[in-house]
Design a protein around this motif. Structure first.
Motif, short mmCIF file in Angstrom:
data_model
loop_
_atom_site.label_atom_id
_atom_site.label_comp_id
_atom_site.label_asym_id
_atom_site.label_seq_id
_atom_site.Cartn_x
_atom_site.Cartn_y
_atom_site.Cartn_z
N ARG A 1 -3.65 -1.90 -18.42
CA ARG A 1 -4.48 -0.70 -18.53
C ARG A 1 -5.61 -0.77 -17.51
NH1 ARG A 1 -3.62 -1.58 -24.28
NH2 ARG A 1 -2.38 0.14 -25.13
N ARG A 2 -5.85 0.40 -16.92
CA ARG A 2 -7.01 0.58 -16.05
C ARG A 2 -7.53 2.00 -16.25
NH1 ARG A 2 -8.40 2.02 -10.47
NH2 ARG A 2 -10.15 0.69 -9.82
N GLY A 3 -8.66 2.09 -16.89
CA GLY A 3 -9.18 3.40 -17.24
C GLY A 3 -8.28 4.04 -18.28
N GLN A 4 -7.83 5.28 -18.00
CA GLN A 4 -6.94 5.97 -18.91
C GLN A 4 -5.48 5.69 -18.63
OE1 GLN A 4 -8.14 7.69 -21.49
NE2 GLN A 4 -10.21 7.13 -20.81
N HIS B 1 -8.31 -16.46 -15.21
CA HIS B 1 -8.56 -15.02 -15.13
C HIS B 1 -8.13 -14.42 -13.79
CE1 HIS B 1 -10.72 -15.26 -18.91
NE2 HIS B 1 -11.49 -16.23 -18.41
N ASP B 2 -7.18 -15.06 -13.13
CA ASP B 2 -6.57 -14.49 -11.92
C ASP B 2 -5.17 -13.98 -12.26
OD1 ASP B 2 -8.68 -14.89 -10.21
OD2 ASP B 2 -7.98 -16.86 -9.54
N ALA B 3 -4.72 -12.99 -11.52
CA ALA B 3 -3.39 -12.43 -11.72
C ALA B 3 -2.83 -11.97 -10.39
CB ALA B 3 -3.43 -11.26 -12.71
N LEU B 4 -1.51 -12.04 -10.30
CA LEU B 4 -0.78 -11.49 -9.15
C LEU B 4 0.06 -10.33 -9.65
CD1 LEU B 4 0.54 -14.82 -7.53
CD2 LEU B 4 -1.53 -13.54 -6.92
N ILE B 5 -0.05 -9.18 -9.00
CA ILE B 5 0.68 -7.99 -9.44
C ILE B 5 1.54 -7.47 -8.29
CG2 ILE B 5 -1.14 -7.38 -11.08
CD1 ILE B 5 -2.02 -5.19 -9.12
N GLY B 6 2.57 -6.68 -8.65
CA GLY B 6 3.46 -6.11 -7.67
C GLY B 6 2.81 -4.94 -6.92
N ARG B 7 3.34 -4.67 -5.74
CA ARG B 7 2.77 -3.63 -4.90
C ARG B 7 2.92 -2.25 -5.53
NH1 ARG B 7 4.03 -3.07 1.59
NH2 ARG B 7 2.50 -1.43 2.03
N GLN B 8 4.05 -2.00 -6.18
CA GLN B 8 4.26 -0.69 -6.80
C GLN B 8 3.34 -0.51 -8.00
OE1 GLN B 8 6.27 1.64 -5.46
NE2 GLN B 8 5.38 3.03 -6.98
N LEU B 9 3.12 -1.58 -8.79
CA LEU B 9 2.20 -1.50 -9.91
C LEU B 9 0.78 -1.25 -9.42
CD1 LEU B 9 1.63 -1.78 -12.95
CD2 LEU B 9 1.41 -4.25 -12.59
N LEU C 1 -1.42 2.12 -10.49
CA LEU C 1 -2.70 2.02 -11.20
C LEU C 1 -3.90 2.12 -10.26
CD1 LEU C 1 -1.93 -0.83 -13.77
CD2 LEU C 1 -1.88 1.65 -14.14
N GLY C 2 -3.66 2.28 -8.99
CA GLY C 2 -4.76 2.40 -8.03
C GLY C 2 -5.58 1.13 -7.90
N LEU C 3 -4.88 -0.02 -7.87
CA LEU C 3 -5.57 -1.32 -7.83
C LEU C 3 -5.55 -1.90 -6.43
CD1 LEU C 3 -4.09 -2.90 -11.08
CD2 LEU C 3 -6.47 -2.17 -10.74
N ARG C 4 -6.60 -2.64 -6.12
CA ARG C 4 -6.69 -3.40 -4.89
C ARG C 4 -7.13 -4.83 -5.23
NH1 ARG C 4 -10.55 0.21 -1.16
NH2 ARG C 4 -11.74 0.12 -3.13
N VAL C 5 -7.07 -5.68 -4.22
CA VAL C 5 -7.46 -7.07 -4.43
C VAL C 5 -8.92 -7.13 -4.88
CG1 VAL C 5 -7.76 -9.32 -3.33
CG2 VAL C 5 -5.78 -7.91 -2.77
N GLY C 6 -9.18 -7.87 -5.96
CA GLY C 6 -10.54 -8.01 -6.50
C GLY C 6 -10.82 -7.07 -7.66
N ASP C 7 -9.98 -6.05 -7.90
CA ASP C 7 -10.20 -5.13 -9.01
C ASP C 7 -9.87 -5.80 -10.34
OD1 ASP C 7 -10.96 -3.22 -7.23
OD2 ASP C 7 -9.07 -2.10 -7.26
N LYS C 8 -10.43 -5.23 -11.41
CA LYS C 8 -10.21 -5.75 -12.75
C LYS C 8 -9.06 -5.00 -13.42
CE LYS C 8 -13.65 -8.63 -12.47
NZ LYS C 8 -13.42 -10.10 -12.41
N LEU C 9 -8.31 -5.73 -14.25
CA LEU C 9 -7.16 -5.16 -14.95
C LEU C 9 -7.15 -5.71 -16.38
CD1 LEU C 9 -4.43 -3.56 -14.90
CD2 LEU C 9 -3.34 -5.69 -14.16
N ARG C 10 -6.96 -4.81 -17.35
CA ARG C 10 -6.91 -5.22 -18.75
C ARG C 10 -5.46 -5.37 -19.18
NH1 ARG C 10 -10.36 -5.24 -22.98
NH2 ARG C 10 -11.94 -4.25 -21.64
N LEU C 11 -5.13 -6.53 -19.76
CA LEU C 11 -3.79 -6.80 -20.25
C LEU C 11 -3.83 -6.88 -21.77
CD1 LEU C 11 -2.72 -9.61 -17.73
CD2 LEU C 11 -2.13 -7.18 -17.65
#
Length: 442
Positions: A140-143, A178-186, A190-200
């Motif tokens: 989740r990121r925002g809504q 508290h580090d994570a690696l995510i896929g490019r499509q994800l 979700l509009g994420l870039r390196v350094g952004d926060k993500l709720r799991l």
């Protein structure tokens, strides 16, 4: 006083020719039929070039498919056995009919997975063993919210299974707390870039906020959309399985031994072992079909080469009947005449295969230069050596029948037949008188 030994007639003992005389005769016969020899050499070269290039092409295509498919998954995945419903046994003397439904599978750990890992590390067929804990969650990121698969890994071990570090397109391959690696499509969804926060959110109140340390691209859209890599301890805490490993990923030295090794590991550990061959049945069928087509093409090319060599040498035997008869009368044995024509077949195969191998190298170089965006064709030097050996052996086998015919020619009958044919009176044609044959003086 000793007398010089005269040549023995055919059927007597061998004259003791050195091998270079047979070689000289073979090359002379080839030079005399230069046009025929050139045509058959071109035919053999074309056949060998097609054979080598096609084999290298299909091998490169198969390697590319296997790399893309197995580059993102383990060769064998070891998991806990499936859970089954426990049914009380029937009383003595009664028959019990049971309709058993499949039990819903829950997320479970492998019992004593550290010991199982150590046992598998000792198997020489395996090149890498990596524990893994995986489970479903929501990112989740925002809504925005998307279902993902959490994968807790041991980075040094997992890197030997899948080259994840090489797939990083942004950030770094880092899985600290508290580090994570995510896929490019994800990241794009979700509009994420390196350094952004993500709720799991793994359910049952298990939530964690992680920082995007890196973005990877494995080349498979589903994996780039769903996979989220975490450190193993962080994933264990988030999935509420402390100290657990839900599976063990294995990599083999020889990938086509996966099914045999999966059966062996299942019997050894009592766990469920599934190979990539089971999960990629259609891919395996395609690889087998390509291999069968390559073998069929190789057989047809070898057959065409053999027929070409046999036809040329058969004509050569007919054209050189007189020479063969004279050589046999001078003392050449059947084995020596046999070797003369077998040498011709071997030279046809060897020279033609060398020319064909050079042509195939050129075709491979052209393909790799102009079609590099498709896939790369690796050319094994041993492939040309095998092709040369196959063509040479084919040439010898194809020359066997004409060579046997030349060796069995009777010298007396052969010379008599040739002389009778040469001194046969010519028929008169209208307007052209017959010229009498003139006897040559000795």
């Amino acid at each position: 006083m000793s007398h010089p030994r005269t040549p023995q007639p055919a059927g007597g003992r061998q004259s003791g020719w050195p091998l270079w005389i047979e070689w000289t005769l073979a090359t002379r016969f080839l030079r005399e039929g230069q046009a025929q020899s050139t045509l058959i050499l071109v035919g053999i070269a074309v056949g060998v070039a097609v054979l080598v290039f096609l084999t290298a092409l299909i091998t490169g295509l198969q390697n590319n498919i296997i790399d893309r498919t197995l580059g993102t998954q383990a060769h064998i995945k070891v998991q806990p056995p499936k859970e089954r419903n426990l049914i009380a046994p029937a009383p003595p003397g009664h028959v019990q009919l049971v309709l058993e439904d499949q039990r819903a599978q829950r997320l479970r750990s492998i019992n004593n997975w550290q010991q199982v890992r150590d046992v598998l590390d000792g198997l020489p067929q395996l090149s890498a063993v990596s524990p893994l804990i995986s489970g479903p969650a929501f990112a989740r990121r925002g809504q925005a919210s998307m279902p993902v698969s959490l994968l807790g890994i041991d980075p040094p071990r997992y890197q030997r299974i899948i080259a994840l570090e090489e797939a990083i397109v942004a950030g770094a391959f880092r899985l600290q707390a508290h580090d994570a690696l995510i896929g490019r499509q994800l990241a794009a969804d979700l509009g994420l870039r390196v350094g952004d926060k993500l709720r799991l959110d793994a359910g049952q109140g298990q939530e964690s906020v992680v920082s995007v340390a890196g973005i990877f691209q494995l080349g498979v859209r589903e994996l780039d959309t769903r996979y989220v890599y975490l450190g193993m301890q962080q994933a264990q805490s988030l999935l509420n399985l402390p100290g657990a490993a839900t599976s063990l990923d294995l990599k083999l030295h020889h990938i086509f031994e996966a099914q045999t090794m999966a059966t062996h590991i299942s019997r050894l550990t009592g766990l469920q072992a599934q190979s990539w061959i089971e999960t990629n049945t259609q891919l395996m069928n395609a690889l087998q079909s390509q291999r069968l087509s390559t073998q069929m093409i190789s057989s047809f090319v070898a057959l065409s080469v053999a027929l070409g060599i046999a036809s040329v040498l058969a004509v050569s035997v007919v054209q050189r009947t007189r020479e063969i008869g004279i050589l046999r009368a001078m003392g050449a044995s059947r084995q020596q005449m046999l070797r003369v024509f077998l040498l011709q077949g071997a030279m046809f195969g060897l020279v033609g295969s060398l020319l064909g191998s050079l042509a195939s190298y050129g075709l491979v170089a052209i393909f790799n230069n102009f079609s590099a965006q498709l896939f790369y064709i690796p050319l094994d030097p041993w492939l040309a050596v095998l092709a040369a050996g196959l063509a040479t052996a084919t040439g010898i086998v194809a020359a066997a029948i004409p060579a046997r015919r030349a060796a069995t020619l009777d010298p007396v009958q052969t010379i008599r037949h040739v002389c009778a044919h040469q001194h046969r009176p010519r028929r008169a044609t209208p307007g052209r008188p017959v010229q009498p044959l003139q006897r040559r003086s000795a």
